[in-house]
Design a protein around this motif. Structure first.
Motif, short mmCIF file in Angstrom:
data_model
loop_
_atom_site.label_atom_id
_atom_site.label_comp_id
_atom_site.label_asym_id
_atom_site.label_seq_id
_atom_site.Cartn_x
_atom_site.Cartn_y
_atom_site.Cartn_z
N THR A 101 0.84 -1.20 0.00
CA THR A 101 0.00 0.00 0.00
C THR A 101 0.87 1.24 0.00
N ASP A 102 0.51 2.20 -0.82
CA ASP A 102 1.21 3.48 -0.81
C ASP A 102 1.04 4.12 0.55
N PRO A 103 2.12 4.51 1.24
CA PRO A 103 1.99 5.11 2.57
C PRO A 103 1.09 6.33 2.60
N GLU A 104 1.03 7.07 1.48
CA GLU A 104 0.20 8.27 1.46
C GLU A 104 -1.28 7.92 1.44
N ASP A 105 -1.62 6.68 1.07
CA ASP A 105 -3.01 6.26 1.00
C ASP A 105 -3.48 5.60 2.29
N SER A 106 -2.61 5.54 3.32
CA SER A 106 -2.95 4.85 4.55
C SER A 106 -2.84 5.78 5.75
N ASP A 107 -3.75 5.59 6.71
CA ASP A 107 -3.70 6.36 7.95
C ASP A 107 -2.75 5.74 8.97
N GLU A 108 -2.27 4.50 8.70
CA GLU A 108 -1.40 3.81 9.64
C GLU A 108 0.02 4.35 9.53
N PRO A 109 0.76 4.42 10.64
CA PRO A 109 2.15 4.86 10.58
C PRO A 109 3.00 3.86 9.82
N ASP A 110 4.03 4.36 9.15
CA ASP A 110 4.92 3.52 8.37
C ASP A 110 5.96 2.91 9.30
N VAL A 111 5.65 1.74 9.89
CA VAL A 111 6.56 1.08 10.83
C VAL A 111 6.95 -0.28 10.27
N SER A 112 8.23 -0.50 10.09
CA SER A 112 8.70 -1.78 9.58
C SER A 112 8.72 -2.80 10.71
N PRO A 113 8.29 -4.04 10.45
CA PRO A 113 8.31 -5.06 11.50
C PRO A 113 9.74 -5.37 11.91
N VAL A 114 9.94 -5.62 13.20
CA VAL A 114 11.25 -5.95 13.73
C VAL A 114 11.28 -7.44 14.07
N ALA A 115 12.16 -8.16 13.44
CA ALA A 115 12.25 -9.60 13.70
C ALA A 115 12.95 -9.84 15.03
N LYS A 116 12.42 -10.76 15.83
CA LYS A 116 13.02 -11.08 17.13
C LYS A 116 14.30 -11.88 16.94
N VAL A 117 15.28 -11.57 17.73
CA VAL A 117 16.53 -12.32 17.70
C VAL A 117 16.30 -13.66 18.40
N PRO A 118 16.74 -14.78 17.81
CA PRO A 118 16.56 -16.07 18.48
C PRO A 118 17.17 -16.06 19.87
N THR A 119 16.44 -16.58 20.86
CA THR A 119 16.92 -16.54 22.23
C THR A 119 18.14 -17.42 22.42
N LEU A 120 18.10 -18.64 21.92
CA LEU A 120 19.25 -19.52 22.01
C LEU A 120 20.30 -19.06 21.01
N LEU A 121 21.48 -18.70 21.50
CA LEU A 121 22.51 -18.13 20.63
C LEU A 121 22.92 -19.12 19.54
N LYS A 122 23.18 -18.60 18.35
CA LYS A 122 23.37 -19.42 17.16
C LYS A 122 24.53 -20.41 17.29
N ASP A 123 25.62 -20.00 17.90
CA ASP A 123 26.80 -20.86 17.93
C ASP A 123 26.66 -22.06 18.88
N VAL A 124 25.55 -22.13 19.63
CA VAL A 124 25.34 -23.29 20.52
C VAL A 124 24.06 -24.04 20.20
N GLN A 125 23.33 -23.62 19.18
CA GLN A 125 22.05 -24.24 18.87
C GLN A 125 22.18 -25.73 18.56
N SER A 126 23.29 -26.14 17.98
CA SER A 126 23.46 -27.55 17.62
C SER A 126 23.59 -28.44 18.85
N GLU A 127 23.82 -27.86 20.02
CA GLU A 127 23.98 -28.64 21.24
C GLU A 127 22.64 -28.96 21.90
N TRP A 128 21.57 -28.41 21.40
CA TRP A 128 20.26 -28.55 22.02
C TRP A 128 19.27 -29.26 21.11
N LYS A 129 18.31 -29.95 21.71
CA LYS A 129 17.12 -30.40 21.02
C LYS A 129 16.08 -29.31 21.18
N ILE A 130 15.48 -28.89 20.08
CA ILE A 130 14.56 -27.76 20.10
C ILE A 130 13.20 -28.21 19.60
#
Length: 339
Positions: free
Chosen positions: A38-67
């Protein structure tokens, strides 16, 4: 009028420029549109980009866990291996609750005569939970707006140290962990003034706004020196390895409910306060973390994932047998319900 080749080229370029730029947004606007955007000028909603959550389990140790992603925003982690922080075999279970999903309620239970975690959780239709704080006379407990224990031990008592931090909740998705401070009386006053509907004190505070307080809580003593302290002395209680129960909170509002099994030689040795703190920093890097009642009280419940009839996933020690049935009856629990 006869047009020169140069004039025709100029007019063609000008016309293409007009079409590409479009008009000023009137009825004749021919600005190209991307499907689904949607063109931002055609919308009353603020132009806010979604923020992706950082994975809680740190990447360099993920292979050590069953998820196991049980549900959106509700993840079960299992770790059964040699840990290079404690230099021992460990069995660790973690429940992650995404508080920003607004799909889960976090509450505390109170049982003056004690109850098992599985019974308390099943009675309330919980999907997950852990045991709570220490003996009521040593901690502060508020459930559903009522102060049920305000620490009756006198200052200077050997167990007075057991309430230096607290986990609190509005009974829904607003959950926090606070450090009451090293002065137990000041901490109690802070808990009394806190507006939370649910509040459960415990100790020690392991991590406070990324400060690893648990690394130095028990002091730096040899095993021989620690053995000279009374079992309930904080230096002994937190300086040797035991089963541990911990709550932690990340900066992006993931609540972690954690159990570390112990007293099972060769299978899971348990940890002391320093080791728990370092392990949490390495694997999850939470902003806050609080040690709860451990030892024979350490228990985790995950609906549909644990032992038959009880859904206990860790190895409690009260029956002295390496199975899932050694639950202890305790006074408080932390439970998670799906809304």
């Amino acid at each position: 009028m006869k047009l020169t080749k140069l004039t025709i080229t100029f007019l063609s370029a000008f016309f293409c420029l007009v079409v590409a730029c479009g008009s000023d947004g009137g009825d004749g606007d021919i600005t190209p549109q991307i499907p689904g955007v949607t063109d931002p000028e055609d919308s009353d909603e603020p132009d806010v980009s979604p923020v992706a959550k950082v994975p809680t389990l740190l990447k360099d140790v993920q292979s050590e866990w069953k998820i196991d992603s049980i549900d959106d925003g509700f993840i079960y982690y299992n770790y059964e291996r040699y840990d290079d922080v404690s230099n021992a075999n460990q069995i660790i279970n973690v429940l992650e609750v995404d508080l920003t999903s607004n799909k889960y309620n976090v509450q505390f239970t109170w049982h003056p005569s004690g109850d098992t975690l599985s019974h308390a959780a099943q009675l309330r239709g919980a999907i997950g939970g852990i045991n709570g704080g220490y003996e009521p006379e040593a901690i502060y407990v508020r459930v559903n707006g009522s102060n049920l224990s305000e620490v009756t031990l006198p200052e200077g008592h050997l167990r007075y140290w057991k309430h230096d931090g607290a986990i609190y909740s509005d009974g829904k998705s607003d959950v926090g962990i606070m450090y009451g401070g090293p002065d137990g009386k000041v901490a109690i006053d802070r808990y009394k003034q806190h507006p939370a509907k649910f509040l459960l004190a415990s100790a020690p505070t392991l991590i406070d706004n990324y400060k690893p307080l648990g690394e130095t809580f028990a002091g730096d003593y040899t095993a021989e020196e620690i053995a000279k302290f009374d079992y309930e002395d904080y230096r002994n209680h937190q300086g040797v390895r035991h089963p541990r129960t911990v709550v932690a909170l990340t900066e992006d509002k993931d609540l972690l409910l954690i159990t570390i099994d112990g007293r099972w030689p060769g299978k899971s040795e348990g940890m002391n306060a320093k080791e728990v703190t370092l392990f949490l920093k390495k694997h999850f890097n939470p902003q806050y973390a609080l040690n709860m009642d451990g030892g024979g009280s350490t228990t985790m419940y995950v609906k549909g994932k644990g032992a038959a009839k009880t859904d206990v996933v860790n190895y409690p020690t009260d029956n002295g047998v390496f199975n899932h049935y050694g639950q202890r009856k305790v006074g408080t629990h932390i439970i998670v319900n799906k809304k």
